[in-house]
Write an enzyme that holds these catalytic residues in place. Structure first.
Site, PDB file in Angstrom:
ATOM      1  CB  THR A   1      39.160   0.628  44.705  1.00  0.00           C
ATOM      2  OG1 THR A   1      38.759   0.261  46.037  1.00  0.00           O
ATOM      3  CG2 THR A   1      38.852   2.092  44.476  1.00  0.00           C
ATOM      4  CG  ASP A   2      41.720  -5.510  44.011  1.00  0.00           C
ATOM      5  OD1 ASP A   2      41.104  -6.021  44.975  1.00  0.00           O
ATOM      6  OD2 ASP A   2      42.486  -6.157  43.290  1.00  0.00           O
ATOM      7  CD1 TRP A   3      38.433  -5.290  50.648  1.00  0.00           C
ATOM      8  CD2 TRP A   3      37.744  -5.073  48.537  1.00  0.00           C
ATOM      9  NE1 TRP A   3      37.049  -5.327  50.643  1.00  0.00           N
ATOM     10  CE2 TRP A   3      36.600  -5.192  49.374  1.00  0.00           C
ATOM     11  CE3 TRP A   3      37.551  -4.908  47.183  1.00  0.00           C
ATOM     12  CZ2 TRP A   3      35.297  -5.169  48.870  1.00  0.00           C
ATOM     13  CZ3 TRP A   3      36.252  -4.876  46.685  1.00  0.00           C
ATOM     14  CH2 TRP A   3      35.152  -5.003  47.524  1.00  0.00           C
TER      15      TRP A   3
END
Length: 807
Positions: free
Chosen positions: A228-230
């Site tokens: 995932t993106d953060w």
């Protein structure tokens, strides 16, 4: 499964723990079974491994690393092999710092010139972006670690990027916004890929099974892992089900427990979890460090490479009266704040602490020029300073030529914030006019990661575009200006005459629930070339100190060949570009699309036969109804030129394919066929989508939900929450007005309420975040009680885990 024996020895809790990070930057190990942790770090512009406490936004210091030219600048080289060389050096630095996964390159399509993060992305064109990204990936992974292209997919704005829904038709999505990733995956074979924050047609990218499993794995053959993106995980269980492998950052076990509970409740099968663990283990075990990192790499060698990349990327946009290159000994006045304090990178999670940093004033004495002095000329704040202007005018009168360093200020190009317009600060333009009136021999050296409007172009004789050129860009630009390097850069973006000329300008950015891609496939040059609309500088454009002639075209279904001759007086490089169109096509399509290119270096008078292959993407289109790629049979025009607008050779080829019926709803799509895209009605956009246009506005009569953005608190039921929202907005506006992007505020402003749990590294559980939302919605004591219960639950869990560790 490749690691069945290992997985069978794991507990359910250990397996679930592997699928969520240990902390901000590393994965969770299973020490008793020898499964190591690996470290992930930002890296599209250079390594950003933080020294102390980690954060996602680059607020805390990082280890020194080479700051490379940004992706949009590297794209101006049109040289995937050079990108691969850069990637290998970047990978070497990652290994030296103990980093196993480089979070880059970024390759989202530059849908709008105003996206605040365009500097991190390659191009408006998927072929160019994909080829360059594949080069980066091959280079990085040649060092035994993983590259992680991002942000997958249709992530084209920073405004509300964590909650926005990208509403895009199926053909445009596949042909424009996924083809770049397809090339990167198939030709680069990355071991990781990062899903984007946004929804795509109603589904979060990280929970989209069609995207992550059907297309990425089954169709493209991706064998790596999805991260995932953060803070980009909405529902961790649904993400794992769809094909996501790693949630980052870690939530101190909160997400692990949710996933384990879902398995026990039969919400998701343990077999699916085992499959994701197996796929992730395959990558972890392949890229984990084999020996302790010693932190050493060839700093001087990498600085020299950064300089070479910057040289190759410089684009000469204007050269009236052949004012450039400057003759040896020319008397120059250096004016502009950017000559002393360079703009060389963008702001946000890609921010690099450079090993060294050149500025023009420091390297000028190494050039064959005579300097008559330097003056600041303007301040970064957009306000005319009469005293600085007078000093600049006086200095300009003493010189043969003025080198005027201009550009976009830092606040214009940052993660978390989009630009509001395409103009340069007015004080810089006024300075240019004043200086040009005193000395007409003005060379503007422009630093920017995205196009700008240039109504001031008549006031300079030359325009040298350096992009955001990294730590070694100052000397690179001067070597081009003095003729030590023949400019070979070409634009990877269209520069329109003005922002209003862009069809996307009428729909961008989406400011509430949705981002509507109403312009369809007509992105960048695809629109301008089809509509025959003039631009300032065309996609692929760039001048040289020499000239090139094209001749003897031969075209087939699989390749284009021609003879290229350097007809000038110096050695130089030409970027030969191949475009394909189909006159009279039965389907809606742009007049021409890039399908191949080659950067060719030729000595004075040299000729060479150049062959550019046409692959499976040259003639295809995506049939949404059939969910398949098809080729429309018939005659295609194949064009070769030095830009999309400067076609030197043209031929035709008959391509075998299917007969295609004329679009049945052509009347409904009339505005697209007529290129009248400034006011696409709902009916036409619905016809393009093949469904109703979703509601794009927030419903302010409803309670806020976990996936609503914190900035929406302006209509919260709780007056204290509304006050907090106003304070946050004021803080954001104040930082923008001061020209200093406050990344923390920008992130919080656009973050959904679930991010309170996802981004706090376990300090706040999802139960507590839900309690905070209850308070925001007007039930203060009820919400407070939920927060208290959540905190007590976290405390009990932490105590139990501590005791278990002791036992």
């Amino acid at each position: 499964m490749k690691h069945k024996e290992l997985i069978e020895q794991m507990t359910l809790e250990e397996k679930c723990g592997l699928l969520s990070g240990r902390d901000i930057w590393s994965t969770r190990p299973v020490q008793r079974l020898g499964v190591p942790a690996i470290y992930l770090s930002d890296g599209p512009t250079g390594m950003r491994k933080q020294v102390g406490e980690g954060d996602h936004l680059g607020l805390n210091a990082s280890l020194p690393a080479t700051c490379w030219p940004t992706a949009v600048t590297v794209a101006c080289t049109w040289d995937p092999a050079l990108g691969e060389e850069l990637g290998a050096a970047l990978g070497e630095e990652a290994v030296a710092q103990g980093v196993s996964v480089v979070l880059g390159p970024g390759l989202n399509i530059q849908r709008s010139p105003l996206c605040g993060r365009n500097f991190e992305y390659f191009s408006e064109d998927p072929i160019l972006a994909g080829k360059l990204a594949a080069g980066y990936i091959r280079g990085i992974q040649s060092r035994g670690i993983a590259a992680c292209p991002k942000h997958f997919a249709a992530n084209s704005q920073e405004t509300l990027r964590m909650v926005s829904d990208s509403v895009v038709d199926g053909r445009t999505f596949r042909e424009v916004y996924l083809t770049n990733y397809e090339i990167a995956v198939k030709e680069g074979k990355p071991k990781f890929i990062m899903s984007s924050y946004n929804k795509i047609n109603g589904t979060y990218a990280n929970e989209d099974k069609t995207l992550l499993s059907d297309i990425l794995r089954d169709e493209w053959g991706f064998e790596g892992a999805v991260v995932t993106d953060w803070g980009g995980s909405n529902d961790h269980v649904e993400g794992v089900r769809a094909g996501s492998h790693l949630e980052m950052p870690g939530t101190a076990g909160d997400s692990d427990r949710q996933l384990a509970a879902a398995v026990k409740a039969g919400v998701i099968s343990e077999e699916v979890v085992d499959q994701r663990v197996d796929e992730l283990l395959d990558v972890i075990l392949a890229v984990a460090p084999k020996e302790k990192a010693d932190g050493s790499f060839d700093k001087e060698g990498h600085h020299a490479l950064a300089a070479r990349v910057a040289e190759e990327a410089v684009v000469l946009l204007k050269n009236e009266e052949n004012i450039l290159p400057l003759a040896a000994g020319a008397k120059v006045a250096v004016i502009g704040d950017f000559a002393a304090i360079p703009r060389y990178q963008g702001a946000g999670s890609s921010l690099v602490n450079p090993t060294k940093l050149e500025c023009t004033l420091d390297v000028l004495d190494k050039m064959p020029l005579e300097s008559v002095g330097y003056t600041q000329g303007f301040t970064r704040a957009d306000a005319v300073d009469k005293a600085l202007t007078e000093q600049a005018v006086a200095l300009a009168k003493q010189a043969d030529t003025v080198l005027l360093y201009m550009g976009l200020p830092e606040i214009s190009e940052t993660e978390g914030l989009d630009r509001e317009h395409m103009r340069l600060p007015g004080n810089q333009v006024e300075l240019l006019k004043a200086v040009a009136a005193a000395n007409p021999n003005v060379v503007v050296v422009l630093a920017a990661g995205s196009p700008v409007e240039t109504p001031w172009l008549e006031h300079c004789k030359a325009l040298v575009y350096t992009g955001l050129c990294g730590q070694a860009g100052a000397s690179a630009a001067l070597r081009v200006i003095t003729g030590q390097v023949c400019p070979g850069g070409r634009l990877s973006q269209t520069w329109p005459l003005e922002w209003a000329d862009e069809p996307v300008s009428h729909y961008w950015p989406g400011r509430q629930r949705t981002a509507e891609y109403r312009e369809g496939p007509f992105v960048g040059y695809r629109y301008f070339e089809t509509a025959n609309k003039p631009v300032r500088f065309a996609f692929g454009y760039g001048l040289s100190y020499t000239t090139f002639a094209y001749s003897d075209l031969a075209v087939s279904e699989t390749e284009v060949s021609f003879t290229l001759t350097n007809t000038g007086s110096v050695a130089g490089a030409e970027v030969a570009q191949v475009y394909v169109g189909k006159p009279g096509s039965a389907i809606l399509r742009p007049a021409k699309e890039l399908k191949g290119f080659a950067k060719v270096r030729l000595a004075e008078g040299e000729s060479r036969r150049v062959t550019i292959p046409l692959d499976d993407k040259a003639f295809r289109w995506y049939d949404v109804q059939a969910k398949a790629w098809k080729v429309e049979g018939g005659e295609y025009t194949v064009m070769v030129g030095s830009s999309c607008a400067d076609i030197r050779l043209s031929g035709s080829v008959n391509v075998a394919g299917e007969a295609v019926q004329a679009t049945a709803d052509k009347e409904a799509l009339a505005c697209y066929y007529d290129l009248k895209l400034d006011n696409v009605p709902d009916e036409a956009f619905a016809a393009l989508l093949g469904r109703e246009v979703p509601q794009g506005k927030w419903d302010e009569t409803k309670l806020l939900e976990m996936n609503d953005a914190i900035c929406q608190m302006y209509y919260a039921r709780n007056p204290i929450a509304r006050l907090a929202g106003r304070i946050l907005t004021n803080m954001k506006e104040k930082s923008i007005a001061q020209g200093k992007p406050d990344l923390n505020i920008l992130f919080i402003y656009n973050m959904p309420f679930r991010g309170i749990a996802k981004m706090m590294n376990g300090m706040v559980s999802m139960e507590m975040a839900e309690g905070i939302l209850v308070m925001v919605n007007g039930h203060f004591f009820k919400g407070l009680g939920q927060v208290w219960r959540g905190w007590r639950s976290l405390s009990r869990i932490a105590k139990a885990e501590k005791n278990a560790a002791k036992g």
